[in-house]
Design an enzyme around this catalytic site. Structure first.
Site, PDB file in Angstrom:
ATOM      1  N   ASP A 166       0.834  -1.205   0.000  1.00 21.74           N
ATOM      2  CA  ASP A 166       0.000   0.000   0.000  1.00 21.74           C
ATOM      3  C   ASP A 166       0.872   1.261   0.000  1.00 21.74           C
ATOM      4  O   ASP A 166       2.091   1.202   0.174  1.00 21.74           O
ATOM      5  CB  ASP A 166      -0.990  -0.010   1.173  1.00 21.74           C
ATOM      6  CG  ASP A 166      -0.311   0.018   2.527  1.00 21.74           C
ATOM      7  OD1 ASP A 166       0.477   0.951   2.772  1.00 21.74           O
ATOM      8  OD2 ASP A 166      -0.564  -0.878   3.346  1.00 21.74           O
ATOM      9  N   ARG A 167       0.239   2.377  -0.174  1.00 21.98           N
ATOM     10  CA  ARG A 167       0.958   3.636  -0.394  1.00 21.98           C
ATOM     11  C   ARG A 167       1.939   3.972   0.725  1.00 21.98           C
ATOM     12  O   ARG A 167       3.031   4.473   0.478  1.00 21.98           O
ATOM     13  CB  ARG A 167      -0.065   4.765  -0.555  1.00 21.98           C
ATOM     14  CG  ARG A 167       0.540   6.073  -0.999  1.00 21.98           C
ATOM     15  CD  ARG A 167      -0.539   7.131  -1.155  1.00 21.98           C
ATOM     16  NE  ARG A 167      -0.002   8.391  -1.637  1.00 21.98           N
ATOM     17  CZ  ARG A 167      -0.710   9.507  -1.726  1.00 21.98           C
ATOM     18  NH1 ARG A 167      -1.987   9.516  -1.354  1.00 21.98           N
ATOM     19  NH2 ARG A 167      -0.152  10.615  -2.169  1.00 21.98           N
TER      20      ARG A 167
END
Length: 297
Positions: A166-167
């Site tokens: 994820d980011r």
């Protein structure tokens, strides 16, 4: 008068040898027209062009590539899967549907898979130490930065991230155009090992260690870690987690369910690959040994 010139001696020698072969030797051995000698001569004459023809055919075959291999080298799927697609009429060569397994693709042929033009690519394997703020996709609808922005000079071919981070998650991320490896490393049946360094908002209790190992229930099923421990030399709110499931944001969700907030999440190992000597935001090409190890998993 005897002529002793070198030229005449050579000519006489050839004539005598020729006369001996045709008349004396053939007469003595009763060789007739149409017998074994003539047949042998004919066979020798006939076999020569055939041999050349086979050589030319073999050379032409080497120039071509089997259709299933061509598709696999294009990164679409494996050879075995390509055979199924060929059988079902998904593949066209020069506008014609091909269902023949052994079909040879020749240089200059145009191959389409499910209506999309494909061509073989050299497999490239890139290891990235992903920083925060980058999306692990090939493109983002919100125009956010993606991991491909970090590896633009790594390959002339289009690369794809193997799995996702994820980011806000950092660490080891593999990118490649090898469809076989991607499928292998992301399929649950292979149980590819991943190790994370997790920093939480508070100390993790031993009781919660046990709960994480026993498993927590989510919509996808039972999620559990393979191993968990405190990290030597670090505060008790930092733990090392080994896990093989790859559900979306699963580590964050597991700790959240137990009342923790993940402040930092860093993947330090994926499928045997580590970020050793690789600075955050930098990438490198895998070694032959690393590639072979991935294929053996």
């Amino acid at each position: 008068m005897k002529n002793n010139s070198p030229h005449n001696r050579k000519g006489t020698g050839r004539n005598e040898k020729k006369t001996f072969n045709k008349e004396s030797f053939n007469k003595k051995n009763s060789i007739k027209s149409g017998d074994k000698k003539d047949n042998y001569t004919k066979k020798t004459f006939k076999s020569s062009p055939t041999f050349r023809k086979k050589s030319i055919q073999k050379k032409e075959e080497k120039e071509g590539t089997r259709l299933n291999k061509y598709i696999a080298n294009s990164g679409v799927c494996s050879r075995r899967e390509a055979d199924l697609f060929i059988q079902n009429g998904v593949v066209k060569v020069n506008g014609n549907i091909i269902t023949e397994f052994g079909y040879q693709v020749m240089p200059g042929d145009e191959v389409f898979f499910d209506g999309r033009y494909i061509r073989p690519e050299k497999n490239v394997y890139v290891l990235l130490n992903k920083p925060k703020g980058y999306i692990s996709t090939t493109k983002d609808e919100k125009a956010r930065k993606t991991v491909l922005d970090l590896v633009t000079n790594a390959s002339p071919y289009r690369l794809y991230p193997v799995g996702r981070l994820d980011r806000q998650t950092t660490g080891v991320l593999l990118l490649t155009n090898d469809g076989n490896i991607t499928k292998k490393l992301t399929h649950p049946s292979h149980e590819v090992k991943k190790i994370y360094h997790v920093t939480l908002d508070k100390k993790v209790s031993l009781t919660d260690f046990e709960k994480l190992i026993e498993g927590l229930h989510f919509e996808e099923g039972l999620a559990k870690v393979d191993k968990i421990s405190y990290i030597e030399g670090c505060p008790k709110n930092e733990v090392g987690v080994e896990i093989h499931i790859g559900w979306n944001r699963i580590i964050r969700r597991m700790f959240s369910k137990l009342g923790y907030e993940v402040e930092k999440l860093d993947r330090v190992m994926f499928a045997g690959l580590t970020k050793k000597n690789l600075k955050r935001g930098y990438w490198r090409i895998l070694t032959e040994l690393e590639i072979n190890n991935l294929k053996m998993l």
